[in-house]
Write an enzyme that holds these catalytic residues in place. Structure first.
Site, PDB file in Angstrom:
ATOM      1  N   SER A  12       0.879  -1.175   0.000  1.00  0.00           N
ATOM      2  CA  SER A  12       0.000   0.000   0.000  1.00  0.00           C
ATOM      3  C   SER A  12       0.914   1.222   0.000  1.00  0.00           C
ATOM      4  CB  SER A  12      -0.846   0.033   1.273  1.00  0.00           C
ATOM      5  OG  SER A  12      -1.602  -1.145   1.363  1.00  0.00           O
ATOM      6  N   SER A  14       1.283   4.140   1.064  1.00  0.00           N
ATOM      7  CA  SER A  14       0.828   5.221   1.948  1.00  0.00           C
ATOM      8  C   SER A  14       1.987   5.746   2.790  1.00  0.00           C
ATOM      9  CB  SER A  14      -0.295   4.713   2.855  1.00  0.00           C
ATOM     10  OG  SER A  14       0.151   3.598   3.591  1.00  0.00           O
ATOM     11  N   SER A 253       6.417   0.211  12.440  1.00  0.00           N
ATOM     12  CA  SER A 253       5.401   0.919  11.665  1.00  0.00           C
ATOM     13  C   SER A 253       6.097   1.890  10.738  1.00  0.00           C
ATOM     14  CB  SER A 253       4.443   1.665  12.587  1.00  0.00           C
ATOM     15  OG  SER A 253       5.010   2.899  12.939  1.00  0.00           O
ATOM     16  N   LYS A 254       5.294   2.466   9.842  1.00  0.00           N
ATOM     17  CA  LYS A 254       5.878   3.394   8.873  1.00  0.00           C
ATOM     18  C   LYS A 254       6.460   4.621   9.568  1.00  0.00           C
ATOM     19  CE  LYS A 254       3.613   1.736   4.804  1.00  0.00           C
ATOM     20  NZ  LYS A 254       2.425   1.580   4.032  1.00  0.00           N
ATOM     21  N   ARG A 255       6.129   4.793  10.844  1.00  0.00           N
ATOM     22  CA  ARG A 255       6.663   5.952  11.577  1.00  0.00           C
ATOM     23  C   ARG A 255       8.094   5.725  12.077  1.00  0.00           C
ATOM     24  NH1 ARG A 255       1.434   5.612  13.110  1.00  0.00           N
ATOM     25  NH2 ARG A 255       1.935   4.319  14.882  1.00  0.00           N
TER      26      ARG A 255
END
Ligand code: GLU
Length: 317
Positions: A12, A14, A253-255
């Site tokens: 995804s 994002s 996570s993407k963070r």
């Protein structure tokens, strides 16, 4: 002759890929390649508010840099199953929706987010809200009246039935759809198709024979198998992977910018050092030494993978 294995990467776009995504892609790739199979890259950009073209371009560069070469698909690619971006495949999802409507299994749901939470049954084991069925039996007149006020989401009726499947890694898995999630969403009220429907339509239409992904999606698999059955598609094999954790045990996570590919390369790690560390986390190497994906192919086997979530090796820090 046995059917050729076809796996897929289904990112995804994002945000930047994190090591957890790369771990899944490496293993999906190795599983397919070990069987002499192919990989399709499908861009899961269903949600227009969250998906960005620049992230797709970046993730393609990241995969190529690591040596995770795909055989078909990607951004703007031509090919037997083009287009490979979900945002351009709505006509296929419409067709599937029509098939489900014809079976009288789809109904409009007008619940707001707040109502869903207030009316939900006790949360399922993984924290998911179970839909209480509030809009299941509205009359035609009620539906007409409410549609004037707000556009509905569409839900699929699920049976009170145990779904059973054999996961390539976690073995026999069972779930009762009515208890685990209840009637689930096929299309959101803003018209965006739900992941569950799109992923089934795409995996089926693209001829995917094995789905390898993180165990955070294990609980979605029974919903997807139910859709395969209703739509008359043969189901692929499913293999779920342990999750990769940060060294302190947190989920990635993407963070986690410090664990993005960029940050690792900027710290001087080579692409092979990164894939080697991921291969070590997967139990394929005894030490976190540099190894390209190609070098890992002969070492791949599901038995070597741990079942428990794995912490990233300190060689990456
Ligand atoms: N697009 C999903 C994700 O990035 C993966 C879906 C799947 O593998 O089925 O989390």
């Amino acid at each position: 002759m046995a059917q050729q294995a076809v796996g897929r990467f289904a990112p995804s776009p994002s945000g930047r890929l994190h090591l957890g995504n790369l771990f899944c892609f490496l293993l999906a790739w190795l599983s397919a390649r070990r069987q002499g199979g192919r990989i399709i890259l499908r861009i899961e950009d269903l949600d227009p508010a969250r998906s960005k073209r620049k992230y797709t371009e970046q993730l393609q560069r990241d995969l190529a840099l690591l040596g995770l070469v795909w055989d078909e698909g990607g951004l703007d690619a031509a090919g037997p199953h083009a287009p490979y971006e979900q945002s351009r495949r709505a006509a296929l999802y419409e067709q599937a929706l029509a098939q489900l409507r014809a079976q009288e299994l789809v109904y409009p749901c007008f619940c707001s987010r707040a109502q869903l939470h207030a009316a939900s049954a006790p949360h399922a084991a993984d924290g998911e809200v179970v839909y209480a069925g509030t809009c299941r039996n509205l009359t035609d007149e009620e539906i007409r009246r409410r549609t004037l006020v707000r556009p509905p989401a569409l839900r699929l009726r699920v049976p009170d039935e145990e779904m059973v499947f054999q996961d390539l890694h976690y073995g026999r898995t069972t779930q009762n759809l009515a208890q685990a999630c209840g009637d689930f969403i096929l299309r959101r009220s803003d018209g965006v198709f739900a992941y569950q429907l799109a992923v089934v339509v795409d995996d089926a239409e693209m001829g995917i024979t094995e789905v390898v992904r993180g165990r955070d999606l294990l609980a979605s698999t029974p919903r997807q198998l139910y859709l395969y059955r209703l739509l008359g598609f043969p189901a692929p094999r499913f293999g779920h992977l342990p999750l990769l954790l940060a060294p302190d045990g947190r989920r990635l996570s993407k963070r986690d910018d410090d664990l993005s590919l960029d940050a690792l390369l900027a710290r001087g790690l080579s692409p092979a050092a990164i894939t080697g560390a991921l291969g070590f986390a997967a139990g394929l190497l005894e030490r976190p030494e540099p190894a390209t994906p190609d070098q890992l192919i002969p070492l791949f086997s599901w038995d070597k993978l741990p079942r428990e979530d794995v912490r990233l090796p300190s060689s990456l820090f």
